[in-house]
Structure formats: C-alpha cells, structure tokens
Scaffold this motif. Structure first.
Motif, mmCIF file in Angstrom:
data_model
loop_
_atom_site.group_PDB
_atom_site.id
_atom_site.type_symbol
_atom_site.label_atom_id
_atom_site.label_comp_id
_atom_site.label_asym_id
_atom_site.label_seq_id
_atom_site.Cartn_x
_atom_site.Cartn_y
_atom_site.Cartn_z
ATOM 1 N N GLY A 102 0.807 -1.217 0.000
ATOM 2 C CA GLY A 102 0.000 0.000 0.000
ATOM 3 C C GLY A 102 0.838 1.264 0.000
ATOM 4 O O GLY A 102 0.314 2.363 -0.235
ATOM 5 N N MET A 103 2.140 1.139 0.272
ATOM 6 C CA MET A 103 3.026 2.302 0.213
ATOM 7 C C MET A 103 3.291 2.758 -1.222
ATOM 8 O O MET A 103 3.758 3.862 -1.451
ATOM 9 N N ILE A 104 3.024 1.867 -2.180
ATOM 10 C CA ILE A 104 3.297 2.181 -3.582
ATOM 11 C C ILE A 104 2.026 2.734 -4.220
ATOM 12 O O ILE A 104 0.949 2.130 -4.137
ATOM 13 N N THR A 105 2.155 3.901 -4.873
ATOM 14 C CA THR A 105 1.018 4.537 -5.528
ATOM 15 C C THR A 105 1.261 4.605 -7.032
ATOM 16 O O THR A 105 2.359 4.317 -7.521
ATOM 17 N N ALA A 106 0.227 5.012 -7.754
ATOM 18 C CA ALA A 106 0.318 5.093 -9.218
ATOM 19 C C ALA A 106 1.286 6.167 -9.683
ATOM 20 O O ALA A 106 1.651 6.200 -10.862
ATOM 21 N N ASP A 107 1.705 7.064 -8.768
ATOM 22 C CA ASP A 107 2.654 8.121 -9.135
ATOM 23 C C ASP A 107 4.104 7.699 -8.929
ATOM 24 O O ASP A 107 5.019 8.468 -9.233
ATOM 25 N N ASP A 108 4.316 6.490 -8.419
ATOM 26 C CA ASP A 108 5.663 6.069 -8.053
ATOM 27 C C ASP A 108 6.342 5.287 -9.174
ATOM 28 O O ASP A 108 5.763 5.009 -10.221
ATOM 29 N N ALA A 109 7.604 4.939 -8.925
ATOM 30 C CA ALA A 109 8.364 4.016 -9.772
ATOM 31 C C ALA A 109 9.048 3.027 -8.840
ATOM 32 O O ALA A 109 9.318 3.341 -7.680
ATOM 33 N N VAL A 110 9.326 1.833 -9.342
ATOM 34 C CA VAL A 110 9.921 0.785 -8.518
ATOM 35 C C VAL A 110 11.253 0.358 -9.112
ATOM 36 O O VAL A 110 11.376 0.171 -10.329
ATOM 37 N N VAL A 111 12.248 0.224 -8.237
ATOM 38 C CA VAL A 111 13.540 -0.348 -8.603
ATOM 39 C C VAL A 111 13.696 -1.625 -7.787
ATOM 40 O O VAL A 111 13.679 -1.579 -6.551
ATOM 41 N N ALA A 112 13.833 -2.758 -8.481
ATOM 42 C CA ALA A 112 13.938 -4.050 -7.794
ATOM 43 C C ALA A 112 15.308 -4.665 -8.055
ATOM 44 O O ALA A 112 15.767 -4.725 -9.195
ATOM 45 N N LEU A 113 15.959 -5.132 -6.974
ATOM 46 C CA LEU A 113 17.274 -5.752 -7.075
ATOM 47 C C LEU A 113 17.170 -7.231 -6.724
ATOM 48 O O LEU A 113 16.651 -7.594 -5.664
#
Length: 339
Positions: A102-113
């Motif tokens: 729920g911390m991630i919103t449609a305005d965000d971007a994700v970097v996954a390692l």
C-alpha cells in the motif's frame, strides 16, 4: 628433541605463510570486485537511459526493493537517491505482500534488485506493481529471468564470479548492484541540476551542511556581547572592555558605530614591546585601522577561509553602511562545527 630455537623459527615461518595467504586473498577479492564493476561500464546503454527517464518522470517516490543481501544494497541505493534529489525509500518485499504494498502509488516508480531475478518475494508482487501501471526497473544478473522479462527496463549487473572462494557468498554481485545504483543516482542528480547547496539542505546535521548553510549572522556575537570603544578611549579602558567581553579583541567605532579599527591581543603584545603607556595612550594610536570586516549574510565557511588567509582570529561584522552589527571569532566557528 627439537631445539627451542628451531621450534620458534618453524612457528614464525608458519605465521608468515598464513599472513601471506590472508593478504593474497584480500588482494584477490578486491581484484575480482574491481573487475566486476569495470565490466558494468560496457552495459551503460540505451536501457540505462530509459531507466533514468522513467525515474525522472516519476511524480511520486522511487520505491526500492530487494531481499537478503540485495535488500541491504537496495536500502543504501534508496538512501543515496533520496540524498541526491530523487525522493526514495526502501520497501521490504516480504512485508510488501502483507500490507506494505500500500506504500506504492500510481505516481511512483519501482527499482527491484535480485541477482538471480527469481526471488520469490519480489516476483510475487510484480503482477501487483504492473497492475498499478508504475514503471519497474530491474537490476539482475540474469537477463532471462522472470523479473528481467517482466520489468519495464532491465539493467544487467551480472558478474563472472563471486569474490568468495566458495562461490557462494554474495560479494562481487552485491558490489556490482551497489555501483549500478550509484550510477543511476548520479545520472539523475546531474539531470535534475542538483547542486552542492541542495545536497547540504538534505544533510543539515553534517559538516557539509553546516559549511554550505550557516551564515555569519547565524553564529556571530551581537548586541552587548560585542566589545566596542571610541577612538579616544584610553588603552587601559579598552583592555577592560576586551576582558569583560572575552573575545580577545575590541572594535573601535565612532559615534555612528562606523568601524574605524580593531585592537586585538596581537596589537597589545606589539604595543607592550614598544613600551607603550597603557594609561596615557589612546586606543586610536595603537589600533589596526581599516580591519578585515564581513557582511552578516556571508557564509560562515567563507569567513573561516578569510580568517585563515589573513591569519586573524576575529572578524568584525558590518552592514552595508559600514556600521558594526556583530563580531565573529574562531571559537564561534568551532562551536558551530564549521571548522
């Protein structure tokens, strides 16, 4: 029976051999990791640019995620992004499946390692990330992995070998991930026009922050704490003023508070060497005329540099009309952590 001296020599040789092995392993690890980082330079290509554009276009926050050792690296990458102009924070992928998504919103971007690109905890939340429509930048060592295929952009951080002699502990791979994260952060920093002053505002408690944010007016002595006397003041009374205020000097000003000069401990030593009568001599006869002054708005770090350049321990602070408004000495700068 083996002589004691021979045993000592044998033990010494064994210790020397052990030390040489330790040093050799240390050098080997650094070389493997250096090679891993060097290999990344050839992978800075169009994919890297696309990743940067996705992160620059992000109107919210960059969410960094990773599991295990990759998680530790991801946390540092998030901190570096945040301190260099790209708002970011770390989300643990295991916790994401239990509410933190729920911390991630449609305005965000994700970097996954993920070195393998097959980390269950990350791949479990990828469909939900994609459903939000946010860009997903994946850093993996396996371009054919699930995470690499599902990502909006994949950056290859694969290494030929780990620095661990067993080939098990994440070493070169985590170093490569960290270096690629730094490459992203610095590229974004430059693209945003992020300055040293911006960096300082993110680090107000650090030495750089104090050097770039503190002005003289923030640390100077003002009002009655500033020693001052008129030009006709007997040297004896000027010395009393210096003693009362404890700054090791006094300003010499006219009736309009215009600075005429300064009298310091150094001036006193020179006056006494000349046999000056402290009772009969007026301060104007022994003061240093036209002293170094500074504006209150000057950076405290610049004041420190000026004091060092002219080999003085105090500065008088004046307004635009040359009137005394404060005083600053090296102890003020030390207390403020500027020097």
């Amino acid at each position: 029976m083996t002589p004691l001296s021979t045993l000592v020599e044998q033990l010494g040789a064994q210790e020397a051999a052990a030390d040489e092995r330790l040093q050799g392993l240390g050098r080997a690890v650094l070389q493997v990791e250096a090679d891993a980082v060097a290999a990344l330079a050839g992978r800075i290509d169009a994919a890297f640019s696309r990743a940067c554009h996705h992160l620059l276009a992000c109107r919210g926050r960059v969410i960094v995620t990773g599991m295990g050792k990759s998680g530790h690296i991801g946390s540092k990458v998030a901190a570096t992004l945040a301190s260099t102009g790209t708002p970011a924070f770390f989300v643990h992928p295991g916790e994401a499946s239990h509410g933190d998504l729920g911390m991630i919103t449609a305005d965000d971007a994700v970097v996954a390692l993920s070195n393998s690109g097959e980390t269950d905890e990350i791949n479990a939340i990828v469909p939900l990330i994609r459903r939000l429509g946010v860009p997903l930048v994946a850093l993996t060592g396996n371009p054919g992995s699930t995470l690499a295929r599902e990502a909006s952009v994949h950056l290859d951080i694969g290494v030929e070998q780990e620095a661990c002699p067993l080939g098990l502990a994440p070493t070169a791979s985590t170093t490569a991930a960290l270096a690629m994260g730094d490459a992203l952060a610095v590229a974004l920093l430059d693209a945003r026009g992020f300055t040293a002053e911006d960096f300082a505002r993110s680090h107000p408690g650090g030495r750089l922050g104090r050097r770039l944010l503190l002005h003289i007016e923030d640390v100077m002595q003002t009002g009655e704490r500033v020693p001052r006397v008129g030009p006709q003041t007997p040297l004896r009374d000027a010395l009393l003023e210096i003693s009362r205020k404890g700054l090791g000097m006094t300003a010499v000003v006219d009736e309009q508070e215009q600075v005429l000069g300064i009298f310091t401990d150094g001036d006193l030593r020179r006056a006494l060497d000349r046999g000056t009568d402290i009772h009969a001599t007026r301060i104007e006869a022994v003061m240093t005329a036209a002293p170094q002054t500074a504006a209150a708005q000057l950076l405290a770090a610049e004041a420190a540099e000026r004091m060092e350049r002219f080999r003085i321990n105090a500065l008088l602070v004046v307004d635009d009309a040359g009137r005394l408004v404060g005083a600053l000495n090296m102890h003020d700068l030390l207390r403020a952590g500027v020097v």
